[in-house]
Design a protein around this motif. Sequence first.
Motif, PDB file in Angstrom:
ATOM      1  N   ILE A   6      -0.462  11.296   1.675  1.00 13.19           N
ATOM      2  CA  ILE A   6       0.828  10.819   2.201  1.00 13.19           C
ATOM      3  C   ILE A   6       1.498   9.938   1.157  1.00 13.19           C
ATOM      4  O   ILE A   6       1.020   8.843   0.837  1.00 13.19           O
ATOM      5  N   ALA A   7       2.602  10.429   0.613  1.00 15.32           N
ATOM      6  CA  ALA A   7       3.432   9.676  -0.328  1.00 15.32           C
ATOM      7  C   ALA A   7       4.855   9.669   0.217  1.00 15.32           C
ATOM      8  O   ALA A   7       5.389  10.718   0.563  1.00 15.32           O
ATOM      9  N   GLY A   8       5.466   8.485   0.274  1.00 15.19           N
ATOM     10  CA  GLY A   8       6.753   8.358   0.939  1.00 15.19           C
ATOM     11  C   GLY A   8       7.954   8.174   0.041  1.00 15.19           C
ATOM     12  O   GLY A   8       9.057   7.937   0.529  1.00 15.19           O
ATOM     13  N   GLU A   9       7.778   8.263  -1.281  1.00 13.76           N
ATOM     14  CA  GLU A   9       8.896   8.090  -2.196  1.00 13.76           C
ATOM     15  C   GLU A   9       8.595   8.782  -3.510  1.00 13.76           C
ATOM     16  O   GLU A   9       7.502   9.312  -3.720  1.00 13.76           O
ATOM     17  N   ALA A  10       9.584   8.774  -4.426  1.00 13.38           N
ATOM     18  CA  ALA A  10       9.479   9.546  -5.662  1.00 13.38           C
ATOM     19  C   ALA A  10       8.288   9.116  -6.519  1.00 13.38           C
ATOM     20  O   ALA A  10       7.565   9.960  -7.057  1.00 13.38           O
ATOM     21  N   SER A  11       8.075   7.809  -6.656  1.00  9.82           N
ATOM     22  CA  SER A  11       6.962   7.340  -7.484  1.00  9.82           C
ATOM     23  C   SER A  11       5.625   7.764  -6.883  1.00  9.82           C
ATOM     24  O   SER A  11       4.688   8.127  -7.598  1.00  9.82           O
ATOM     25  N   GLY A  12       5.531   7.731  -5.566  1.00 10.38           N
ATOM     26  CA  GLY A  12       4.311   8.175  -4.897  1.00 10.38           C
ATOM     27  C   GLY A  12       4.057   9.653  -5.109  1.00 10.38           C
ATOM     28  O   GLY A  12       2.915  10.091  -5.283  1.00 10.38           O
ATOM     29  N   VAL A  91      -0.849   6.771  -0.325  1.00  7.09           N
ATOM     30  CA  VAL A  91      -0.314   6.375  -1.627  1.00  7.09           C
ATOM     31  C   VAL A  91       0.809   5.358  -1.399  1.00  7.09           C
ATOM     32  O   VAL A  91       1.920   5.724  -0.994  1.00  7.09           O
ATOM     33  N   ASP A  92       0.490   4.065  -1.617  1.00  7.84           N
ATOM     34  CA  ASP A  92       1.455   2.973  -1.441  1.00  7.84           C
ATOM     35  C   ASP A  92       2.131   3.090  -0.065  1.00  7.84           C
ATOM     36  O   ASP A  92       1.457   3.280   0.918  1.00  7.84           O
ATOM     37  N   PRO A  94       3.324   1.201   2.517  1.00  9.71           N
ATOM     38  CA  PRO A  94       2.458   0.589   3.529  1.00  9.71           C
ATOM     39  C   PRO A  94       3.004   0.580   4.951  1.00  9.71           C
ATOM     40  O   PRO A  94       2.227   0.681   5.908  1.00  9.71           O
ATOM     41  N   GLY A  95       4.327   0.419   5.116  1.00 12.91           N
ATOM     42  CA  GLY A  95       4.873   0.355   6.471  1.00 12.91           C
ATOM     43  C   GLY A  95       4.519   1.579   7.286  1.00 12.91           C
ATOM     44  O   GLY A  95       4.245   1.490   8.495  1.00 12.91           O
ATOM     45  N   PHE A  96       4.520   2.716   6.653  1.00 11.19           N
ATOM     46  CA  PHE A  96       4.169   3.985   7.296  1.00 11.19           C
ATOM     47  C   PHE A  96       2.665   4.230   7.239  1.00 11.19           C
ATOM     48  O   PHE A  96       2.017   4.529   8.247  1.00 11.19           O
ATOM     49  N   ASN A  97       2.103   4.079   6.045  1.00 12.82           N
ATOM     50  CA  ASN A  97       0.721   4.502   5.825  1.00 12.82           C
ATOM     51  C   ASN A  97      -0.314   3.684   6.581  1.00 12.82           C
ATOM     52  O   ASN A  97      -1.348   4.213   6.999  1.00 12.82           O
ATOM     53  N   LEU A  98      -0.062   2.397   6.761  1.00 16.83           N
ATOM     54  CA  LEU A  98      -1.045   1.597   7.496  1.00 16.83           C
ATOM     55  C   LEU A  98      -1.081   1.971   8.979  1.00 16.83           C
ATOM     56  O   LEU A  98      -2.123   1.839   9.632  1.00 16.83           O
ATOM     57  N   LYS A  99       0.033   2.462   9.497  1.00 19.75           N
ATOM     58  CA  LYS A  99       0.031   2.963  10.883  1.00 19.75           C
ATOM     59  C   LYS A  99      -0.791   4.238  10.983  1.00 19.75           C
ATOM     60  O   LYS A  99      -1.528   4.456  11.959  1.00 19.75           O
ATOM     61  N   TYR A 115      -4.862   5.033  -2.471  1.00 16.74           N
ATOM     62  CA  TYR A 115      -4.645   5.094  -3.915  1.00 16.74           C
ATOM     63  C   TYR A 115      -3.312   4.410  -4.212  1.00 16.74           C
ATOM     64  O   TYR A 115      -2.271   4.844  -3.730  1.00 16.74           O
ATOM     65  N   ILE A 116      -3.356   3.367  -4.960  1.00 19.04           N
ATOM     66  CA  ILE A 116      -2.217   2.484  -5.260  1.00 19.04           C
ATOM     67  C   ILE A 116      -1.994   1.535  -4.082  1.00 19.04           C
ATOM     68  O   ILE A 116      -1.352   1.862  -3.077  1.00 19.04           O
ATOM     69  N   SER A 117      -2.537   0.371  -4.212  1.00 21.77           N
ATOM     70  CA  SER A 117      -2.525  -0.625  -3.146  1.00 21.77           C
ATOM     71  C   SER A 117      -1.112  -1.081  -2.800  1.00 21.77           C
ATOM     72  O   SER A 117      -0.258  -1.222  -3.679  1.00 21.77           O
ATOM     73  N   PRO A 118      -0.857  -1.334  -1.517  1.00 25.81           N
ATOM     74  CA  PRO A 118       0.385  -2.032  -1.160  1.00 25.81           C
ATOM     75  C   PRO A 118       0.392  -3.406  -1.826  1.00 25.81           C
ATOM     76  O   PRO A 118      -0.666  -3.984  -2.074  1.00 25.81           O
ATOM     77  N   LYS A 119       1.560  -3.923  -2.089  1.00 22.18           N
ATOM     78  CA  LYS A 119       1.664  -5.202  -2.830  1.00 22.18           C
ATOM     79  C   LYS A 119       1.498  -6.399  -1.894  1.00 22.18           C
ATOM     80  O   LYS A 119       2.356  -7.287  -1.833  1.00 22.18           O
ATOM     81  N   ILE A 120       0.381  -6.415  -1.171  1.00 21.37           N
ATOM     82  CA  ILE A 120       0.168  -7.503  -0.219  1.00 21.37           C
ATOM     83  C   ILE A 120      -0.144  -8.812  -0.930  1.00 21.37           C
ATOM     84  O   ILE A 120      -0.096  -9.871  -0.317  1.00 21.37           O
ATOM     85  N   TRP A 121      -0.468  -8.748  -2.235  1.00 25.14           N
ATOM     86  CA  TRP A 121      -0.693  -9.973  -3.010  1.00 25.14           C
ATOM     87  C   TRP A 121       0.617 -10.707  -3.284  1.00 25.14           C
ATOM     88  O   TRP A 121       0.598 -11.887  -3.596  1.00 25.14           O
TER      89      TRP A 121
END
Length: 380
Positions: A6-12, A91-92, A94-99, A115-121
Motif C-alpha cells: 500500500i503506497a498512497g503517493e508518488a514517492s511511495g 509504505v509511509d 500513515p493516516g491510511f496505513n495505520l488503520k 517499509y519507510i517509517s512514518p515521521k512520528i519522530w
Amino acid sequence: MKYYLIAGEASGDLHAAALMKALKNEDKDAVFRFFGGDLMLAEGGTLVKHYREMAYMGFIPVILNFDKVLANIRLCCNDITQWKPDVVILVDYPGFNLKIAKFVKTHLTSSVYYYISPKIWAWKEYRIKSIRNYVDRMFSILPFEVPFYQKHNYRIDYVGNPTVDELSGRPYQNETFEQFVGESELGNKPIIALLAGSRIAEIKDNLPIMIEAASVFRDYQLVIAGAPGVEPDFYNQFIKGKDVAVVFGRTYRLLQQSRAALVTSGTATLETALIGIPQVVCYKMKGGKLVYQIFKRILHIRFVSLVNLIADREIVKELLVHLFTVENTRRELGILLNDTPERREMISGYKEMTDKLGAPGAPQKAAYLIVESLSKISRT
C-alpha cells in the motif's frame, strides 16, 4: 508468497516499485496486489486502486473527502480479506496505513511490515502505540530513526536509503556542462537551480521569492526544475518577462551542472546534497512568525531538512516561514556562489551525511529481510 503493498503517493509508488523488483529476486514465486501507481504496475501484479484517487493531503482536503477516504479504507480491508496475503507491506502514508495495520492484525493472520517509517519522530509520537500493537516489523531508510525506535523498545532495521540507490544508478553522470545546456537549450552562464516544490501551492509560495532573490546575480542563469505533473504553462506566470528557464524531467542533470541551488524543504534537499551541490533550504508558509513559533512547539526536532537531520547538526542553512525572505535568501546564496569557507564546509558536511546513509542497496536489503522473516514464519 503473496505480497500486498500500500503506497498512497508518488514517492511511495517509486520506493514500493523498487522493493517489488528486489522481492522478485529473493522470491521467484512472488505475487503482488497493491494500492499504488504506474511504477508498481510496471513491476507486475494487480493494481486495486491508484494513489491519484486517494492522495488527500492536509486536514481540510481529508475532511472534504472523508466519505471517499472511508470508502478506500473499506475497499482495502475487504480486498486484503479476500486475497489472504502472506504479508501486508505498508509504505509511509500513515493516516491510511495505520488503520489498515490495525484491521489486519485484529481480523486476519497476515504479517504486517512497514517499509519507510512514518515521521512520528517529528510529530504525532503517540502513533508509536499503534505501530507497536499492529506492525510486526519496521524497515527504516533514515539512520536517526533507529535510536528513536529503540527508545520506545521497538525493533527496527535500518536498510539504507533508496535515494542513494536512485542517484548512484542515475544516467548522465558523466555529462558535461556543454552537453546539458546544449540539449536543454540554455545559455552558457553558470547555473543557479531553483527547486520550488512538487505541489502547486508550494510552488506559488516559494518560487517568486526564489526568483527575486537570485535575479541579482547577473553572471548566472536561473533554471527551474519543473515538477512532474505540473503543466509547463503554470510556470509562465512567474517567469514572464524574466530571464528564467524551466526544464522538465532533468532535475538530477540540472543539479549536477549547477553552481548552487535554492531548494524547497523535502526529499529534494537530500538529493541535492548527494549530488554535492551547495544549497539554501527554503520553505514559505502563511502565518509568518506566529506559525513558526507554533510549529517549533509542535515539532520534536531541531531541524527540518533531511540533510541536517541525518548529520544531526546544521550543514545547510534553513530559511523557514518568516525567515525565508528575499534579503536572507540572497545573502545565503551569495555566500555559496563564491569559493568561501562556508561553501567548502557544506560540501565536506555532505560527505559526513553520505557516510551515515551508507552504501546503495536499500530495497535489496529490505527484500532479503522480509523474505527471510516470512520464511521463518512459514516453517513454524
